[in-house]
Design a protein around this motif. Sequence first.
Motif, PDB file in Angstrom:
ATOM      1  N   GLU A 174      -1.692  11.814  -9.264  1.00 43.63           N
ATOM      2  CA  GLU A 174      -1.397  10.543  -8.592  1.00 43.63           C
ATOM      3  C   GLU A 174      -0.692  10.773  -7.262  1.00 43.63           C
ATOM      4  O   GLU A 174      -0.969  10.078  -6.280  1.00 43.63           O
ATOM      5  N   GLU A 230       0.859  -1.182   0.000  1.00 39.67           N
ATOM      6  CA  GLU A 230       0.000   0.000   0.000  1.00 39.67           C
ATOM      7  C   GLU A 230       0.895   1.231   0.000  1.00 39.67           C
ATOM      8  O   GLU A 230       1.633   1.468   0.951  1.00 39.67           O
ATOM      9  N   LEU A 231       0.838   2.003  -1.044  1.00 34.68           N
ATOM     10  CA  LEU A 231       1.680   3.191  -1.148  1.00 34.68           C
ATOM     11  C   LEU A 231       1.050   4.335  -0.360  1.00 34.68           C
ATOM     12  O   LEU A 231      -0.115   4.659  -0.549  1.00 34.68           O
ATOM     13  N   ASP A 232       1.834   4.941   0.520  1.00 31.34           N
ATOM     14  CA  ASP A 232       1.356   6.031   1.357  1.00 31.34           C
ATOM     15  C   ASP A 232       2.313   7.206   1.236  1.00 31.34           C
ATOM     16  O   ASP A 232       3.439   7.153   1.718  1.00 31.34           O
ATOM     17  N   LEU A 273      -2.170   9.522  -3.677  1.00 29.06           N
ATOM     18  CA  LEU A 273      -1.378   8.699  -2.754  1.00 29.06           C
ATOM     19  C   LEU A 273      -1.160   9.385  -1.403  1.00 29.06           C
ATOM     20  O   LEU A 273      -0.505   8.821  -0.535  1.00 29.06           O
ATOM     21  N   ARG A 290       4.020   6.898  -8.353  1.00 29.01           N
ATOM     22  CA  ARG A 290       4.034   5.662  -7.562  1.00 29.01           C
ATOM     23  C   ARG A 290       5.469   5.217  -7.265  1.00 29.01           C
ATOM     24  O   ARG A 290       5.771   4.766  -6.155  1.00 29.01           O
TER      25      ARG A 290
END
Length: 154
Positions: free
Chosen positions: A41, A11-13, A45, A141
Motif C-alpha cells: 500500500e 487524495e493520499l500522496d 500511494l 494510509r
Amino acid sequence: MLGADKGTAGELDGQGLRVGLVQARFNEAITEPLAGACRAELQRLGVAEADITHLRVPGALEVPTALQGLAATGRFDALIALGCIIRGETYHFELVANESGAGVTRVSLDHRLPIANAILTTENEAQAQARQLEKGADAARVVVEMARLLQSLR
C-alpha cells in the motif's frame, strides 16, 4: 486558521515520504502478511521502495525501542509499528498489549512524528488472520495522511 480540508484523507500522496517500519517477528505467520500489505500500500500511494526502511525485532515489546531509534535519526516522515499479540491464558497478553501501545504513543509524541500502530491485539489466530491484510494497508494510509497533515502545519 486552518482550511476546512485539513485533516481529511483526500487524495493520499506518499511521493517523497520516508517511512520506517518496525515488525515484530513473534507470530510471524501473521506479521509477514501484515508487513507485506503495508509495504504494497505504501508503494501504491507513491512511497518509493528506497524510501522504506524495514526493521524486524523479536516481539511487540521491542517495537517501541526500535521506533525510538528510527525517530531519533530525524530521517523519517512517519513510522509504522507492526505486530500481533494473541490472548493466551495468562495476564501476559494485557501487559504486552498495554505496554507496547503506550510505548508507540510515547515515541510518537516525544518525537512529534506520526506512527501508525498496527500491532494487532486479538483473541485468537483466526481474528488476527482476518485483520492482517486490511490493517497493514490501513497503517500505510494513516501514516501518509498524517505525515502530510503535519507537514501542512509547519
